[in-house]
Design an enzyme around this catalytic site. Structure first.
Site, PDB file in Angstrom:
ATOM      1  N   SER A   1     -31.249 107.889  -2.108  1.00  0.00           N
ATOM      2  CA  SER A   1     -31.408 106.857  -3.150  1.00  0.00           C
ATOM      3  C   SER A   1     -31.870 105.516  -2.577  1.00  0.00           C
ATOM      4  CB  SER A   1     -30.088 106.639  -3.874  1.00  0.00           C
ATOM      5  OG  SER A   1     -29.642 107.840  -4.429  1.00  0.00           O
TER       6      SER A   1
ATOM      7  N   PRO B   1     -33.032 101.251  -4.070  1.00  0.00           N
ATOM      8  CA  PRO B   1     -32.842 100.345  -5.211  1.00  0.00           C
ATOM      9  C   PRO B   1     -33.743 100.710  -6.403  1.00  0.00           C
ATOM     10  CG  PRO B   1     -32.873  99.100  -3.171  1.00  0.00           C
ATOM     11  CD  PRO B   1     -33.190 100.520  -2.802  1.00  0.00           C
TER      12      PRO B   1
ATOM     13  N   TRP C   1     -26.539 102.937  -1.900  1.00  0.00           N
ATOM     14  CA  TRP C   1     -25.460 103.807  -2.373  1.00  0.00           C
ATOM     15  C   TRP C   1     -25.232 105.000  -1.456  1.00  0.00           C
ATOM     16  CZ3 TRP C   1     -29.039 103.512  -6.957  1.00  0.00           C
ATOM     17  CH2 TRP C   1     -28.800 102.330  -7.673  1.00  0.00           C
TER      18      TRP C   1
ATOM     19  N   ARG D   1       9.058 113.036 -21.155  1.00  0.00           N
ATOM     20  CA  ARG D   1       9.121 111.800 -21.945  1.00  0.00           C
ATOM     21  C   ARG D   1       9.614 112.085 -23.372  1.00  0.00           C
ATOM     22  NH1 ARG D   1       9.414 106.245 -22.258  1.00  0.00           N
ATOM     23  NH2 ARG D   1       8.109 105.432 -23.941  1.00  0.00           N
TER      24      ARG D   1
ATOM     25  N   GLY E   1       0.534 107.002 -22.380  1.00  0.00           N
ATOM     26  CA  GLY E   1       0.675 105.740 -23.107  1.00  0.00           C
ATOM     27  C   GLY E   1       0.517 104.547 -22.177  1.00  0.00           C
TER      28      GLY E   1
ATOM     29  N   GLU F   1     -25.324 112.572  -7.571  1.00  0.00           N
ATOM     30  CA  GLU F   1     -25.893 113.925  -7.423  1.00  0.00           C
ATOM     31  C   GLU F   1     -26.561 114.361  -8.725  1.00  0.00           C
ATOM     32  OE1 GLU F   1     -25.268 116.663  -4.812  1.00  0.00           O
ATOM     33  OE2 GLU F   1     -24.921 115.077  -3.363  1.00  0.00           O
ATOM     34  N   GLY F   2     -27.229 113.420  -9.382  1.00  0.00           N
ATOM     35  CA  GLY F   2     -27.900 113.694 -10.657  1.00  0.00           C
ATOM     36  C   GLY F   2     -27.000 113.315 -11.816  1.00  0.00           C
TER      37      GLY F   2
END
Ligand SMILES: Cc1cc2nc3c(=O)[nH]c(=O)nc-3n(C[C@H](O)[C@H](O)[C@H](O)COP(=O)(O)OP(=O)(O)OC[C@H]3O[C@@H](n4cnc5c(N)ncnc54)[C@H](O)[C@@H]3O)c2cc1C
Length: 402
Positions: A130, A132, A160, A286, A358, A382-383
């Site tokens: 990759s 820019p 990246w 909970r 929550g 990766e796409g």
């Protein structure tokens, strides 16, 4: 060739249990700390190296296991432990796959061990495609590799890159003939300590924060001809075919992504499963309105949907991994299907896990908010999901969908 069986063999199950124990005892307990620190978790990688989990031997053995399930099964466990640390452990494997997809046996023999180092001197590998202005559009890669006598000289900026700038060995995709777009690209190994390669900006991220992501600057990086993956002859033959208007075969970066997609999908499955299990356990304990929250259909049905989607994603992942290992053509882009479904499943399941916890789920007292932040990258790298849909859309229609 083995038939597809959605059940790991005894050998694969044994490795799964071994990896799970490490994920449970070492990776999971360290997840929150390294997420906060946003640093490469070297001590955890070192521990993984000590038991042989972070090693070329482990990756190669799992890669060549005959059913194809070994790697996705192991990755699911590692990422069940923690995705940021997980990517720090398997990121080198992705760079190694790039090398293995395009390199000669000699190149693999020379560079793969140097990517991993030894248990006492751990090293990393990085794959740099990759840029820019070239993310989804890999054809727009501007990094140039120019022949100079017997050497190649590379100039450009990569971005990246997982492990970028801190890796011992970088695999870099560059254009050798810009007029040919993606078909004029090749991959190069940049050996340790090569002058001209440096780390640019290190990115601060939403998730997988224990995994290092950075720019890699290539300024007059000179490497010998032996660093061209696949070798000179193969490149020349390929370029000649393209110039004559013949098919060039798959491009370097694309070939890497195809082989790694089911493994990436498996990481997302691991995150999704972790979130499902955590939310399920919470819902059993909970109490509100005098009963367990899991006794409400609203919560139980949500957990049912989460469990179903995790299994769905895993089955697509295992099918794609089995097809890749057994030489089956991805006629309907099954590798992309697995990555698409697993990535989106991880995002959805982790969000529902927060909902089930929550307010507690929204805090850092519980790991589900981290799972959710970590999951998001799986619809991007990766796409992206859009690109996976494009690939699948083209495969199923046979049309040049844009
Ligand atoms: C944490 C992290 C780690 C990474 N690790 C690596 C690595 O190790 N090595 C490496 O080479 N790269 C790596 N990448 C880069 C990653 O692969 C890219 O970010 C990804 O390919 C998307 O490119 P982009 O970010 O430029 O997005 P863009 O291509 O700019 O896309 C932006 C948006 O437009 C959409 N889009 C683009 N084109 C189309 C189209 N034709 N149709 C429909 N929608 C479209 C995309 O789907 C996306 O939603 C990493 C990225 C991150 C964030």
């Amino acid at each position: 060739m083995t038939g597809f069986c959605p059940e790991p063999s005894d050998d694969v199950a044994e490795v799964r249990d071994w990896v799970h124990a490490f994920a449970r005892d070492v990776i999971r307990p360290a997840g929150a700390e390294w997420d906060e620190r946003e640093e490469t978790p070297w001590p955890v990688i070192q521990e993984a190296a000590k038991i042989g989990l972070y090693s070329l031997d482990f990756f190669a053995t799992q890669w060549f296991e005959e059913s194809g399930l070994a790697l996705p099964v192991a990755f699911e466990e590692i990422f069940w432990g923690d995705a940021g640390i997980g990517l720090s452990i398997v990121g080198t494997g992705l760079a190694a796959a790039a090398l293995a997809a395009n390199g000669t046996p000699d190149q693999m023999g020379e560079w793969l061990p140097q990517m991993f180092g030894t248990e006492n001197d751990v090293k990393l590998g990085a794959f740099c495609a990759s840029e820019p202005d070239a993310g989804s559009d890999v054809g727009a890669i501007r990094t140039r590799a120019v022949r100079d006598g017997g050497d190649w000289v590379l100039d450009g900026v990569k971005t990246w890159a997982t492990n970028g700038g801190i890796a011992n060995v970088h695999v870099v995709v560059a254009s050798v003939d810009p007029s040919l777009g993606t078909r004029g690209q090749a991959s190069f190994v940049i050996p340790p300590g090569t002058p001209g390669l440096s780390m640019g900006q290190k990115f601060r991220k939403h998730g997988i924060r224990a995994s290092h992501t950075a720019e890699v600057v290539l300024d007059g990086v000179r490497v010998p001809g032996s660093c061209l993956l696949g070798g000179e002859e193969k490149l020349e033959a390929r370029l000649a075919r393209v110039r004559n208007g013949e098919r060039a075969g798959e491009q370097a970066a694309m070939r890497t992504f195809e082989t790694t997609r089911p493994s990436v999908a498996a990481m997302a499955v691991g995150i999704a499963r972790a979130a499902f299990e955590y939310a399920r356990d919470y819902a059993r304990e909970r109490e509100q309105f005098g009963r367990k929250i899991g006794e409400n259909q609203a919560i139980a049905f949500l957990l049912a949907e989460m469990a179903t989607r995790v299994d769905m994603a895993r089955l697509l992942t295992w099918r794609a991994a089995w097809m890749a290992r057994n030489g089956r053509q991805f006629s309907q882009a099954e590798g992309s299907m697995s990555k698409l479904v697993a990535g989106e499943t991880a995002v959805w399941v982790t969000e529902q896990a927060i909902q089930i916890l929550g307010g507690a789920g929204y805090t850092r007292e519980h790991p589900v908010e981290r799972f959710h932040r970590d999951a998001k990258i799986y619809t991007i790298f990766e796409g992206t999901s859009e690109i996976q849909r494009l690939i699948i859309g083209r495969a199923v229609t046979g049309l040049p969908v844009r």
